[in-house]
Design a protein around this motif. Structure first.
Motif, PDB file in Angstrom:
ATOM      1  N   TYR A 105     -62.596 -76.752  10.805  1.00  0.00           N
ATOM      2  CA  TYR A 105     -62.914 -77.604  11.914  1.00  0.00           C
ATOM      3  C   TYR A 105     -63.672 -78.662  11.226  1.00  0.00           C
ATOM      4  N   CYS A 106     -63.117 -79.918  11.325  1.00  0.00           N
ATOM      5  CA  CYS A 106     -64.033 -81.110  10.911  1.00  0.00           C
ATOM      6  C   CYS A 106     -64.695 -82.030  12.166  1.00  0.00           C
ATOM      7  N   ALA A 107     -65.563 -82.775  11.850  1.00  0.00           N
ATOM      8  CA  ALA A 107     -66.040 -83.513  12.734  1.00  0.00           C
ATOM      9  C   ALA A 107     -65.389 -84.957  13.122  1.00  0.00           C
ATOM     10  N   GLY A 108     -64.393 -85.267  12.246  1.00  0.00           N
ATOM     11  CA  GLY A 108     -63.678 -86.638  12.507  1.00  0.00           C
ATOM     12  C   GLY A 108     -62.026 -86.451  12.103  1.00  0.00           C
ATOM     13  N   ARG A 109     -61.215 -87.214  12.874  1.00  0.00           N
ATOM     14  CA  ARG A 109     -59.813 -87.301  12.499  1.00  0.00           C
ATOM     15  C   ARG A 109     -59.528 -87.522  11.025  1.00  0.00           C
ATOM     16  N   ASP A 110     -59.890 -88.402  10.521  1.00  0.00           N
ATOM     17  CA  ASP A 110     -60.004 -88.587   9.143  1.00  0.00           C
ATOM     18  C   ASP A 110     -59.866 -87.335   8.336  1.00  0.00           C
ATOM     19  N   TRP A 111     -60.942 -86.685   8.444  1.00  0.00           N
ATOM     20  CA  TRP A 111     -61.671 -85.606   7.547  1.00  0.00           C
ATOM     21  C   TRP A 111     -60.141 -84.390   7.777  1.00  0.00           C
ATOM     22  N   THR A 112     -59.890 -84.228   8.936  1.00  0.00           N
ATOM     23  CA  THR A 112     -58.562 -83.391   9.169  1.00  0.00           C
ATOM     24  C   THR A 112     -57.221 -83.648   8.214  1.00  0.00           C
ATOM     25  N   GLU A 113     -57.278 -85.120   8.005  1.00  0.00           N
ATOM     26  CA  GLU A 113     -55.853 -85.535   7.280  1.00  0.00           C
ATOM     27  C   GLU A 113     -56.350 -85.441   5.742  1.00  0.00           C
ATOM     28  N   LYS A 114     -57.352 -85.738   5.387  1.00  0.00           N
ATOM     29  CA  LYS A 114     -57.751 -85.922   4.171  1.00  0.00           C
ATOM     30  C   LYS A 114     -58.141 -84.471   3.545  1.00  0.00           C
ATOM     31  N   ILE A 115     -58.612 -83.718   4.254  1.00  0.00           N
ATOM     32  CA  ILE A 115     -58.626 -82.223   3.856  1.00  0.00           C
ATOM     33  C   ILE A 115     -57.398 -81.476   3.634  1.00  0.00           C
ATOM     34  N   ALA A 116     -56.571 -81.718   4.791  1.00  0.00           N
ATOM     35  CA  ALA A 116     -55.263 -81.014   4.827  1.00  0.00           C
ATOM     36  C   ALA A 116     -54.466 -81.587   3.468  1.00  0.00           C
ATOM     37  N   ASP A 117     -54.460 -82.815   3.324  1.00  0.00           N
ATOM     38  CA  ASP A 117     -53.686 -83.230   1.973  1.00  0.00           C
ATOM     39  C   ASP A 117     -54.257 -82.714   0.903  1.00  0.00           C
ATOM     40  N   ILE A 118     -55.583 -82.738   0.668  1.00  0.00           N
ATOM     41  CA  ILE A 118     -55.941 -82.005  -0.655  1.00  0.00           C
ATOM     42  C   ILE A 118     -55.737 -80.676  -0.810  1.00  0.00           C
ATOM     43  N   ILE A 119     -55.838 -79.970   0.025  1.00  0.00           N
ATOM     44  CA  ILE A 119     -55.408 -78.516   0.349  1.00  0.00           C
ATOM     45  C   ILE A 119     -54.108 -78.114  -0.176  1.00  0.00           C
ATOM     46  N   ARG A 120     -53.184 -78.991   0.343  1.00  0.00           N
ATOM     47  CA  ARG A 120     -51.660 -78.829   0.074  1.00  0.00           C
ATOM     48  C   ARG A 120     -51.461 -79.033  -1.432  1.00  0.00           C
ATOM     49  N   GLN A 121     -52.308 -80.127  -1.950  1.00  0.00           N
ATOM     50  CA  GLN A 121     -51.736 -80.637  -3.194  1.00  0.00           C
ATOM     51  C   GLN A 121     -52.421 -79.522  -4.279  1.00  0.00           C
ATOM     52  N   LYS A 122     -53.555 -79.214  -4.100  1.00  0.00           N
ATOM     53  CA  LYS A 122     -54.423 -78.357  -4.791  1.00  0.00           C
ATOM     54  C   LYS A 122     -53.950 -76.807  -4.854  1.00  0.00           C
ATOM     55  N   LEU A 123     -53.539 -76.274  -3.775  1.00  0.00           N
ATOM     56  CA  LEU A 123     -53.513 -75.083  -3.542  1.00  0.00           C
ATOM     57  C   LEU A 123     -51.874 -74.580  -3.331  1.00  0.00           C
ATOM     58  N   GLY A 124     -51.188 -75.665  -2.516  1.00  0.00           N
ATOM     59  CA  GLY A 124     -49.857 -75.269  -2.234  1.00  0.00           C
ATOM     60  C   GLY A 124     -49.783 -74.582  -1.241  1.00  0.00           C
ATOM     61  N   LEU A 125     -50.846 -74.347  -0.260  1.00  0.00           N
ATOM     62  CA  LEU A 125     -50.889 -73.715   0.879  1.00  0.00           C
ATOM     63  C   LEU A 125     -50.058 -74.621   2.027  1.00  0.00           C
ATOM     64  N   ARG A 126     -49.430 -73.801   2.963  1.00  0.00           N
ATOM     65  CA  ARG A 126     -48.700 -74.559   3.965  1.00  0.00           C
ATOM     66  C   ARG A 126     -49.906 -75.079   4.953  1.00  0.00           C
ATOM     67  N   THR A 127     -50.053 -76.351   4.950  1.00  0.00           N
ATOM     68  CA  THR A 127     -51.398 -76.829   5.670  1.00  0.00           C
ATOM     69  C   THR A 127     -50.763 -78.132   6.649  1.00  0.00           C
ATOM     70  N   ALA A 128     -51.563 -78.028   7.763  1.00  0.00           N
ATOM     71  CA  ALA A 128     -51.320 -79.447   8.550  1.00  0.00           C
ATOM     72  C   ALA A 128     -52.678 -79.705   9.166  1.00  0.00           C
ATOM     73  N   PHE A 129     -52.561 -81.202   9.756  1.00  0.00           N
ATOM     74  CA  PHE A 129     -53.881 -81.384  10.447  1.00  0.00           C
ATOM     75  C   PHE A 129     -53.456 -81.419  12.343  1.00  0.00           C
ATOM     76  N   TYR A 130     -54.391 -81.464  12.746  1.00  0.00           N
ATOM     77  CA  TYR A 130     -54.314 -81.553  14.423  1.00  0.00           C
ATOM     78  C   TYR A 130     -55.599 -82.257  14.768  1.00  0.00           C
ATOM     79  N   HIS A 131     -55.383 -83.258  15.536  1.00  0.00           N
ATOM     80  CA  HIS A 131     -56.362 -84.068  16.146  1.00  0.00           C
ATOM     81  C   HIS A 131     -56.009 -84.634  17.323  1.00  0.00           C
ATOM     82  N   GLY A 132     -56.840 -85.264  18.222  1.00  0.00           N
ATOM     83  CA  GLY A 132     -56.655 -86.087  19.627  1.00  0.00           C
ATOM     84  C   GLY A 132     -55.840 -87.245  19.339  1.00  0.00           C
TER      85      GLY A 132
END
Length: 515
Positions: free
Chosen positions: A246-273
């Motif tokens: 859970y993140c406080a802002g929309r930008d953070w959801t996209e940023k963290i999802a991108d970092i995790i995909r690149q660093k860990l290769g986990l199947r990751t997506a973002f979701y916000h209003g």
């Protein structure tokens, strides 16, 4: 302890058990369900606080087969309504419908014309206030008035979903059917607010513990967002998944999802209003179907989500209230297995909840300007959406614009709009005070040096029955117990690094080639 049943009530409960078995396939009620159903079948108003995953929907679905008339369920989200309708259809119930703003007007008219054939009707508070809907419902018998996720009455009704505050008036207009208000989490203030707002009479309370004993708790204090990201990646490389961040802002959801995909290769997506509804639905379904390891989201995600195997809930930023926090961590491990809730806390994060609180209301300058322009005829109230858009163009948030609209729409002819300025300021001061007090309680939890479970239970006037082996960081929690058997490697596969836009595009291209 529940009250003793008379012979008539005993007979009804026996019939309810029969329906539970024949319709839903369960041999016995879960804790709390029978007590709620007993009170509902007796025609009483009921406030039920039942933990996530305890089967709250059974409490109005079973009575729906024993009571005469429509069970009207007020639900906050379209996706939640769709899920509940589909679940009832899966057990063979054909007389269930949802009324929502995405329906074609002709389809909506058909539903309203055949209300007598419907057993369960799901609807939003906004749709319920429409004249055509109210008129049609007033001509049929309602057996039960259900407010699902009832904390929204208090959490949203005063701010950006004011239609929630008219539910008592609507229920009265519809003949005052018995009301069932259900939620997973509500402290004493919120409970009182809900009961008062819904005008529940001689209300019967069924209050189950908010304690999710199978969810371990930890707060990790850090100095910066960079340190958070580093700690989060270490955590995700080891612990059991799937998980939610859970993140406080929309930008953070996209940023963290991108970092995790690149660093860990986990199947990751973002979701916000800020995403289109159809895109949010696709991502939600991917997560529910096990196609994603991790979802990075704002608090727009989670209500009514039925995924029992979520093992991890991370708060990258802390929520503004204990009620919201417990709602969100309660999405972990609904199957009863062990789950983990981690919150990363940096002092500079405090500007997020404070900013949200401030954005809920117009400042004095904007409020005075809008009232003056209404007096001068420069602003008109005829069309609600046009009025709200005009206020947002002046710098108001959507929530602040709705606050102004709900306060000016009742100004009577002959009155100056400017005359309600002080009254509006008083309301704003009162609401801000409530929200700041709730934020203060959340910060006390974050800075607590004693057992975190004992702390949040005390907020709900509860106490621990026994000490748990996997309790919280203040009780010596070790994260080794949550490590998965095969730690995630840092090898990144091309198909995993695609964001959801790219993955969908790839799927469509492959489908076209198959054609």
């Amino acid at each position: 302890m529940g009250r003793l049943m008379n012979d008539h009530e005993s007979d009804l409960i026996a019939q309810a058990r029969d329906i539970l078995k024949k319709k839903f396939g369960y041999d016995q009620f879960r804790s709390g369900q029978q007590q709620v159903i007993q009170e509902v079948l007796s025609g009483h108003d009921v406030f039920a606080m039942m933990p996530t995953g305890s089967g709250k929907s059974i409490c109005y679905e079973v009575p729906g087969y024993l009571l005469e008339g429509i069970v009207l369920i007020i639900s906050p989200l379209l996706s939640l309504m769709e899920d509940q309708v589909n679940q009832l259809r899966e057990i063979g119930e054909k007389n269930v419908r949802a009324l929502n703003g995405l329906m074609h007007p002709e389809e909506r008219s058909r539903v309203l014309a055949h209300l007598r054939d419907i057993r369960f009707l799901f609807i939003s508070p906004e749709m319920l206030r429409q004249h055509s809907v109210l008129t049609a419902l007033s001509r049929v018998k309602l057996s039960l008035f259900v407010v699902d996720e009832a904390h929204c009455v208090s959490q949203w009704g005063h701010d950006f979903r004011p239609d929630y505050l008219y539910l008592a008036e609507i229920r009265s207009h519809l003949g005052n059917p018995a009301c069932l208000a259900v939620t997973a989490t509500a402290d004493e203030r919120v409970r009182e607010d809900i009961v008062r707002s819904l005008d529940l009479r001689a209300v019967n309370y069924v209050l189950m513990s908010v304690d999710r004993r199978n969810i371990a708790l930890a707060v990790h204090k850090v100095k910066s967002s960079e340190e958070k990201i580093e700690e989060l990646c270490k955590l995700l490389s080891k612990v059991q998944l799937p998980g939610i961040v859970y993140c406080a802002g929309r930008d953070w959801t996209e940023k963290i999802a991108d970092i995790i995909r690149q660093k860990l290769g986990l199947r990751t997506a973002f979701y916000h209003g800020g995403m289109e509804a159809v895109d949010r639905r696709k991502i939600q379904n991917q997560f529910l179907d096990g196609q994603l390891d991790l979802l990075c989201c704002t608090n727009a995600f989670g209500m009514g989500i039925n995924k029992p195997d979520i093992r991890l809930v991370v708060h990258f930023h802390f929520p503004a209230t204990m009620n919201a926090y417990l709602q969100e961590i309660g999405r972990a491990s609904r199957d009863g297995k062990q789950g983990l809730a981690i919150l990363y806390y940096a002092e500079q994060d405090e500007h997020y909840p404070l900013g949200f609180i401030d954005a809920n209301f117009p400042d004095d300058t904007l409020l005075r300007q809008v009232l003056r322009e209404l007096d001068q005829g420069l602003l008109k109230l005829e069309k609600k959406e046009t009025f709200l858009t005009s206020l947002q163009d002046r710098g108001a948030s959507e929530t602040a614009a709705r606050f102004i609209f709900e306060n000016v729409r009742f100004v009577t002819r002959g009155m100056n709009y400017s005359s309600i300025f002080e009254e509006c300021r008083k309301k704003i001061t009162e609401r801000r005070s409530v929200q700041l007090n709730e934020l203060s309680m959340m910060k006390r939890y974050l800075n607590s040096t004693t057992c975190r479970r004992a702390f949040y239970l005390s907020v709900y006037n509860e106490s621990q029955s026994e000490k748990l082996d996997l309790c919280c960081d203040q009780c010596g929690l070790s994260l080794e117990a949550f490590e998965r058997a095969c730690p995630q490697t840092s090898d990144v596969h091309p198909e995993q690094t695609l964001d959801w836009h790219q993955r969908l595009a790839t799927i469509f291209r492959e489908s076209e080639r198959d054609i």
